[in-house]
Scaffold this motif. Structure first.
Motif, PDB file in Angstrom:
ATOM      1  N   LEU A 122      12.861 -33.955  19.304  1.00  0.00           N
ATOM      2  CA  LEU A 122      13.139 -32.544  19.579  1.00  0.00           C
ATOM      3  C   LEU A 122      13.861 -32.387  20.920  1.00  0.00           C
ATOM      4  O   LEU A 122      14.836 -31.642  21.041  1.00  0.00           O
ATOM      5  N   ILE A 123      13.386 -33.127  21.937  1.00  0.00           N
ATOM      6  CA  ILE A 123      14.024 -33.047  23.258  1.00  0.00           C
ATOM      7  C   ILE A 123      15.422 -33.669  23.201  1.00  0.00           C
ATOM      8  O   ILE A 123      16.368 -33.161  23.804  1.00  0.00           O
ATOM      9  N   GLU A 138      17.370 -33.756  20.599  1.00  0.00           N
ATOM     10  CA  GLU A 138      18.203 -32.776  19.894  1.00  0.00           C
ATOM     11  C   GLU A 138      18.618 -31.658  20.847  1.00  0.00           C
ATOM     12  O   GLU A 138      19.771 -31.217  20.858  1.00  0.00           O
ATOM     13  N   LEU A 139      17.658 -31.224  21.662  1.00  0.00           N
ATOM     14  CA  LEU A 139      17.952 -30.186  22.648  1.00  0.00           C
ATOM     15  C   LEU A 139      19.057 -30.640  23.590  1.00  0.00           C
ATOM     16  O   LEU A 139      19.984 -29.887  23.899  1.00  0.00           O
ATOM     17  N   ARG A 171      22.357 -30.539  21.813  1.00  0.00           N
ATOM     18  CA  ARG A 171      22.849 -29.164  21.648  1.00  0.00           C
ATOM     19  C   ARG A 171      23.325 -28.608  22.983  1.00  0.00           C
ATOM     20  O   ARG A 171      24.307 -27.882  23.061  1.00  0.00           O
ATOM     21  N   GLU A 172      22.592 -28.986  24.052  1.00  0.00           N
ATOM     22  CA  GLU A 172      22.976 -28.539  25.388  1.00  0.00           C
ATOM     23  C   GLU A 172      24.366 -29.055  25.744  1.00  0.00           C
ATOM     24  O   GLU A 172      25.211 -28.311  26.246  1.00  0.00           O
ATOM     25  N   ARG A 185      26.831 -27.092  23.690  1.00  0.00           N
ATOM     26  CA  ARG A 185      26.909 -25.685  24.048  1.00  0.00           C
ATOM     27  C   ARG A 185      27.505 -25.470  25.421  1.00  0.00           C
ATOM     28  O   ARG A 185      28.199 -24.491  25.672  1.00  0.00           O
TER      29      ARG A 185
END
Lengths: 329, 290
Positions: free
Chosen positions: B6-7, B9-10, B13-14, B17
């Motif tokens: 999850l981290i 993936e974050l 995405r960061e 983005r």
């Protein structure tokens, strides 16, 4: 909803610390703090700047490692992720990933907290509505105002239906309407049986929502108890006379505690006097007459948190003076 | 493991983005285009000279093709350099940045362990950095092949060594970001990168001048920071026999390329160092106050 890991031990306090200590480079920031917060109550944590309030909250959340003492939160240790799964936290500095939208922010925290996709689908719009951000979830946090960010942080704190929520200055960026809304949220949390640990400088706010308070100074708890327990015992009275001549101030000091005296305006003297009983008020009037002074006002005030706060925390000029006299004697 | 992913993936995405990925892709495309245009003009010139000399084409492995071989080799050096730069700059605030801007508090208050958080950040940033170097290397070697028909003899092991180098650099940068502020970490990792390069220079001079002390110092520097030694190992795989012979004649008086393969023990040590960096970061962050 997952099964609360500590459901079987509901009798235990939400927070229990014994002799909690934190020293930074030899300086004690939290110095033997012993605190007990019952479950399902709203608890106000009060103290001047630098009293160690934020450090205490961080230790209760496992962000800071204690230098000594014991800490139990929801019956376990905050280092245990299973305990943290039941906590909510709104940090004093509510800074979040600015590139996320409000919706993504809650999605991320919901996943971290272990909420299922189905729970997140219903819960996220619900908390967005509850904090007054309904319909704004698709905007990025970078475009939120300070007040909106604080609301988003509050939404994150209550998202996973925690058993204990830490709110560190939750209304610092909010307008008066926002403050009332936060008060309503806190009251709703209490109605659901959630304990709330409220760190706030706004004493009137604490007074309105808290069941219990603790006062801390220099990393120690000075006193803690329910509002009713703490409020009893002090009766502040404002007195205005034309002069304090004739030993009036000494007489008043025998009746109660002189907190403040102001003789700066000629022909007028203001005194703040703390009594312990109602029946001492006529005695104050008698003393004024006996000293030959003229009485302009004698007003008992309802005791409030501010009075208590000043009594416990602040070294008033009057207190410092009397302290110096004691040392001289 | 769920939290680690999850981290990670974050972090991915960061990176997307915050336009990190798009800026990188656009600038890398510009770099490749610029470089390959040079190779294209070089190829035209070489062909013209061959025709002028009355030759019937050039041998891709012969001395006449040395300029093309050098372009592929030093193009890969640029890939290694850009990959290292990007690896450090993108990762420098992997943990410290979130601490400094206050984001970390609300994340760590969740039921995620700090070791999981560091591992997730490492995974995300390593994926970005490794993919970047792999993409850039493929673009460069593919482009050179399309234009000139030349491919270095052992491109795959060379690229593998570069990917290991960028992984080591990412691990050490993540470790630094749990120990220092973002700025101090950036400076520190670049100094380390410089130490690796110094190791290469000292070894080269030590070999040339037959000075064992310098060679030993170079070996120490390479052990502290093996990235440059990994590049030199990659450069060996990127040279056809004729280039290696040129290197041997000059007795290694060139700190950018090597005419000997990398010591397998050094490759192993680099992999261990990458693991140690990650483990150290996980351990350190778990003990730190926020």
């Amino acid at each position: 909803m997952q099964v609360p890991p500590y459901a079987g031990r509901m009798s235990e306090a939400a927070i229990d610390t014994r002799d909690l200590r934190k020293t930074y480079r030899g300086r004690a920031v939290v110095d033997g703090l012993t605190l007990s917060v019952p479950r399902g109550e709203v608890f106000g944590f009060l103290g001047p700047n630098g009293a160690g309030k934020s450090t205490t909250v961080k230790m209760l959340l496992g962000l800071v490692h204690p230098s000594g003492g014991e800490v139990r939160v929801l019956g376990g240790h905050p280092q245990d992720p299973a305990v943290r799964a039941r906590l909510g936290f709104l940090p004093e500095q509510f800074r979040f990933q600015t590139w996320m939208t409000g919706q993504e922010f809650l999605e991320f925290h919901g996943r971290l907290a272990g909420l299922s996709a189905a729970e997140r689908r219903t819960r996220i719009p619900a908390v967005l509505d509850e904090v007054g951000l309904g319909g704004r979830g698709h905007e990025t946090l970078g475009g939120y105002s300070k007040g909106m960010l604080q609301r988003a942080g509050l939404a994150g704190a209550i998202l996973a239906r925690p058993a204990l929520v830490f709110l560190d200055e939750p209304t610092s960026a909010l307008d008066p309407i926002g403050r009332i809304e936060v008060r309503e949220i806190i009251e709703r949390l209490r109605a659901q049986g959630t304990a709330v640990f409220l760190n706030s400088h706004l004493l009137s706010e604490v007074e309105q929502v808290c069941d219990r308070v603790a006062f801390v100074k220099r990393g120690r708890v000075l006193t803690q108890g329910s509002m009713r327990e703490l409020m009893g015992g002090v009766l502040p009275v404002d007195l205005r006379v034309n002069t304090l001549a004739g030993g009036l101030l000494d007489t008043l000091a025998r009746l109660g505690e002189v907190r403040r005296s102001d003789t700066n305006t000629p022909g007028r003297a203001d005194v703040e006097l703390w009594l312990t009983r109602d029946d001492q008020i006529p005695a104050v009037a008698d003393a004024v007459h006996a000293a030959g002074a003229r009485l302009y006002a004698l007003t008992p005030r309802r005791p409030d948190l501010e009075t208590m706060f000043l009594d416990l925390i602040e070294d008033t000029p009057e207190a410092a003076r009397s302290g110096a006299e004691v040392r001289h004697a | 493991m769920r939290n680690v992913l999850l981290i990670a993936e974050l972090s991915l995405r960061e990176a997307t983005r915050k336009r990190l990925v798009s800026v990188l892709l656009v600038l890398s495309a510009l770099f490749l285009g610029f470089f390959l245009f040079g190779v294209y003009r070089l190829e035209l010139t070489l062909d013209q000279r061959a025709i002028d000399a009355g030759l019937d084409g050039r041998s891709p492995t012969g001395a006449a093709n040395l300029p093309v071989m050098f372009s592929a080799l030093f193009g890969m050096y640029l890939v290694y350099f850009l990959g290292s730069l990007m690896g450090v700059l993108s990762t420098v605030g992997a943990v410290s940045g979130d601490i400094e801007n206050g984001v970390m508090q609300s994340v760590i208050a969740r039921p995620v362990s700090r070791a999981q958080l560091v591992a997730g950040r490492w995974l995300g940033f390593t994926a970005v950095n490794v993919a970047y170097v792999a993409l850039l290397a493929a673009g460069l070697l593919g482009g050179v092949r399309l234009i000139t028909g030349y491919t270095p003899p052992e491109a795959l092991p060379a690229v593998a060594l570069l990917l290991l180098a960028v992984t080591v650099l990412t691990s050490l940068t993540v470790l630094g970001s749990t120990l220092f502020t973002t700025l101090a970490n950036g400076i520190g990792v670049f100094v380390l990168y410089g130490v690796g390069f110094t190791g290469g220079i000292l070894s080269a001079i030590g070999t040339l001048a037959d000075t064992p002390t310098l060679t030993t110092l170079g070996r120490v520097a390479n052990a502290v920071m093996p990235t440059n030694a990994l590049w030199l190992g990659a450069s060996y795989h990127l040279q056809p026999e004729i280039m290696r012979q040129v290197g041997e004649v000059s007795r290694g008086a060139n700190p950018f390329t090597s005419s000997v393969p990398v010591d397998p023990l050094l490759v192993l040590w680099a992999a261990i160092l990458a693991g140690l960096g990650l483990a150290g970061a996980m351990w350190r962050f778990s003990r730190r106050d926020l």
